[in-house]
Design a protein around this motif. Structure first.
Motif, short mmCIF file in Angstrom:
data_model
loop_
_atom_site.label_atom_id
_atom_site.label_comp_id
_atom_site.label_asym_id
_atom_site.label_seq_id
_atom_site.Cartn_x
_atom_site.Cartn_y
_atom_site.Cartn_z
N UNK A 51 -9.02 2.58 16.49
CA UNK A 51 -9.45 2.34 15.10
C UNK A 51 -9.61 3.61 14.20
N UNK A 52 -8.85 3.44 12.96
CA UNK A 52 -8.59 4.75 12.20
C UNK A 52 -9.22 4.29 10.70
N UNK A 53 -9.72 3.17 10.53
CA UNK A 53 -10.51 3.04 9.18
C UNK A 53 -11.07 1.48 9.02
N UNK A 54 -11.37 1.33 7.80
CA UNK A 54 -12.00 0.01 7.44
C UNK A 54 -10.96 -0.62 6.24
N UNK A 55 -10.68 -1.91 6.54
CA UNK A 55 -9.76 -2.31 5.37
C UNK A 55 -10.47 -2.68 4.10
N UNK A 56 -11.84 -2.69 4.16
CA UNK A 56 -12.63 -2.92 2.73
C UNK A 56 -12.74 -1.70 2.02
N UNK A 57 -12.53 -0.49 2.65
CA UNK A 57 -12.30 0.76 2.04
C UNK A 57 -11.27 0.94 1.14
N UNK A 58 -10.29 0.01 1.30
CA UNK A 58 -9.25 -0.09 0.24
C UNK A 58 -9.51 -1.38 -0.62
N UNK A 74 -2.33 10.37 8.70
CA UNK A 74 -1.86 9.00 8.33
C UNK A 74 -2.29 8.41 7.04
N UNK A 75 -1.47 7.23 6.53
CA UNK A 75 -2.01 6.88 5.21
C UNK A 75 -2.32 5.15 5.15
N UNK A 76 -3.40 4.75 4.82
CA UNK A 76 -3.73 3.47 4.76
C UNK A 76 -3.47 2.89 3.38
N UNK A 77 -2.80 1.90 3.23
CA UNK A 77 -2.41 1.31 2.02
C UNK A 77 -2.51 -0.07 1.78
N UNK A 78 -2.93 -0.51 0.64
CA UNK A 78 -2.93 -1.91 0.42
C UNK A 78 -1.94 -2.31 -0.58
N UNK A 79 -0.82 -2.89 -0.30
CA UNK A 79 0.07 -3.20 -1.30
C UNK A 79 -0.25 -4.06 -2.24
N UNK A 80 0.65 -4.56 -3.33
CA UNK A 80 0.50 -5.23 -4.57
C UNK A 80 -0.10 -6.62 -4.20
N UNK A 102 -8.01 9.71 -1.65
CA UNK A 102 -8.05 8.08 -1.52
C UNK A 102 -8.23 7.63 -2.97
N UNK A 103 -7.73 6.80 -3.55
CA UNK A 103 -7.54 6.26 -4.83
C UNK A 103 -6.72 4.94 -5.01
N UNK A 104 -6.30 4.65 -6.35
CA UNK A 104 -5.72 3.50 -6.79
C UNK A 104 -4.14 3.96 -7.43
N UNK A 196 -19.28 -8.39 4.45
CA UNK A 196 -19.91 -6.92 4.04
C UNK A 196 -19.48 -6.67 2.51
N UNK A 197 -20.25 -5.77 2.00
CA UNK A 197 -20.09 -5.38 0.74
C UNK A 197 -19.40 -3.84 0.82
N UNK A 198 -18.15 -3.92 0.33
CA UNK A 198 -17.16 -2.59 0.28
C UNK A 198 -18.06 -1.50 -0.41
N UNK A 199 -18.13 -0.51 0.18
CA UNK A 199 -18.87 0.70 -0.15
C UNK A 199 -20.30 0.50 -0.08
N UNK A 200 -20.91 -0.47 0.61
CA UNK A 200 -22.35 -0.63 0.59
C UNK A 200 -22.43 -0.74 2.23
#
Length: 395
Positions: A51-58, A74-80, A102-104, A196-200
């Motif tokens: 595991x390298x992260x959580x999808x809801x962080x994107x 590494x770079x986690x990306x959520x595409x368009x 991290x950002x948009x 879950x609530x992202x960022x909470x």
């Protein structure tokens, strides 16, 4: 490594595989040396799913999040379209790290070195002046061959997993024994109810220990009376049982989980959870670096992020049952659950850090195991030793 050193290493690992009353644990160098840390990354982590992260962080389409996985950028990306993918976070041109924060991404990802650009599917889109001044294309260079390098990835329970080697069995096959076991509590579709609530409902703890010690500590309840006095007041050592199954799972269960009464919470419960087992709870390590817990009214996942041989960040995310559980009327309950788990995991810090300090002692050579109380921990040591021996050419 010379042949004598390798033979000694193989012999030590072989002792880990012995019967628990005769076995030793992994020796000190597996917890203290940088070379072994990198070996863990490439072999214990890299040849299975880590595991390298959580999808809801994107949180939004177009989100990116860089992660440093044991020295690999590494770079986690959520595409368009909302698809989460993982790439090596380096430009295909000269190996410049692409994304630092991290950002948009509003348009494209731009390399800060020569301004090559990539879309959110990793495709190379812009190569300014590649063929000379104002010549942004060159027939000698095929952009389609030089996009970002993807990693094999998969998502389960919001966790983003990668398989560095690219040849592990599918993640769902690896998880099948756990899904089968937890059907007794969750029914056939209970996992689909997790919310879950992202960022909470999250926390991170930095601990000065090797990641393996965090797994070992989580696997057993033996330390409960001395390390977790509050928890032990209602879920006592004698209320626990050992868990080990499949190839990648071990941990502990409790017949007397009672956090809802102790914390005064009244959250929605899994509809299939047996009414006569509402105080059952299970805490299972999914090797190599995920710690899972389920109770009748919530679940959690902890990702262990190894930073160095002697430092790990524990990233905890809490999950609740159904959309209703995320409403404002349950805010106090959710906060009470989070605070309770913060206390429990904070109580473990001194123990795992103390074990790490002890790994510098020549008076410790892997230690011993309780034949009854340390079965899940020995199971994890065996899992690691088998994989390390395979790399060393055993048999």
């Amino acid at each position: 490594m010379n042949s004598i050193s390798q033979n000694i290493r193989v012999q030590q690992l072989e002792t880990v595989l012995g019967p628990i009353h005769q076995a030793t644990g992994l020796s000190n160098e597996f917890y203290t040396q940088q070379s072994h840390f990198e070996f863990d990354r490439d072999q214990l982590m890299g040849k299975t799913w880590a595991c390298v992260g959580f999808a809801s962080d994107l949180a939004k389409n177009g989100s990116v999040k860089p992660v440093d996985f044991m020295g690999l950028p590494l770079l986690l990306m959520r595409n368009r379209e909302g698809l989460v993918q993982v790439f090596h976070n380096v430009c295909s041109h000269r190996g410049m790290k692409l994304v630092e924060e991290a950002g948009e991404v509003q348009g494209v990802i731009r390399c800060p070195y020569h301004s090559w650009t990539y879309d959110l599917n990793g495709g190379l889109k812009g190569t300014p002046h590649i063929g000379g001044i104002n010549q942004h294309k060159d027939q000698r260079f095929a952009c389609e061959k030089h996009g970002l390098k993807p990693l094999r990835s998969a998502i389960w329970m919001d966790m983003v997993f990668v398989n560095l080697s690219g040849d592990a069995q599918p993640l769902e096959e690896l998880l099948a024994p756990l899904a089968e076991r937890w059907t007794q509590f969750l029914g056939e579709d209970g996992m689909s109810l997790l919310r879950r609530r992202p960022q909470h409902d999250m926390t991170s703890i930095e601990v000065n220990c090797n990641w393996k010690l965090a797994v070992e500590n989580y696997c057993e309840a033996y330390h409960l009376p001395w390390v977790h006095p509050s928890l032990n007041s209602y879920s006592r050592l004698e209320d626990h049982y050992n868990i080990q199954f499949g190839e990648h799972f071990s941990g502990q269960g409790s017949y007397a989980y009672n956090l809802s009464d102790v914390a005064g919470t009244h959250l929605p419960k899994f509809p299939s959870w047996p009414q006569d087992r509402l105080r059952n709870a299970e805490y299972v390590a999914f090797f190599p670096n995920v710690l899972l817990g389920i109770q009748a009214d919530h679940a959690f996942a902890m990702q262990l992020d190894p930073i160095s041989p002697s430092k790990t960040i524990e990233n905890l995310r809490l999950f609740y049952v159904g959309d209703e559980a995320l409403g404002d009327e349950y805010a106090a309950c959710r906060n009470a659950i989070l605070e309770s788990w913060k206390v429990v995991f904070a109580e473990d810090v001194a123990s795992v850090e103390g074990m790490q300090k002890g790994r510098s002692s020549p008076g410790f050579a892997g230690g011993a195991f309780s034949p009854e109380m340390d079965v899940p921990t020995h199971f994890f040591h065996q899992w690691a030793a088998r994989r390390l021996l395979d790399v060393n050419g055993r048999g």
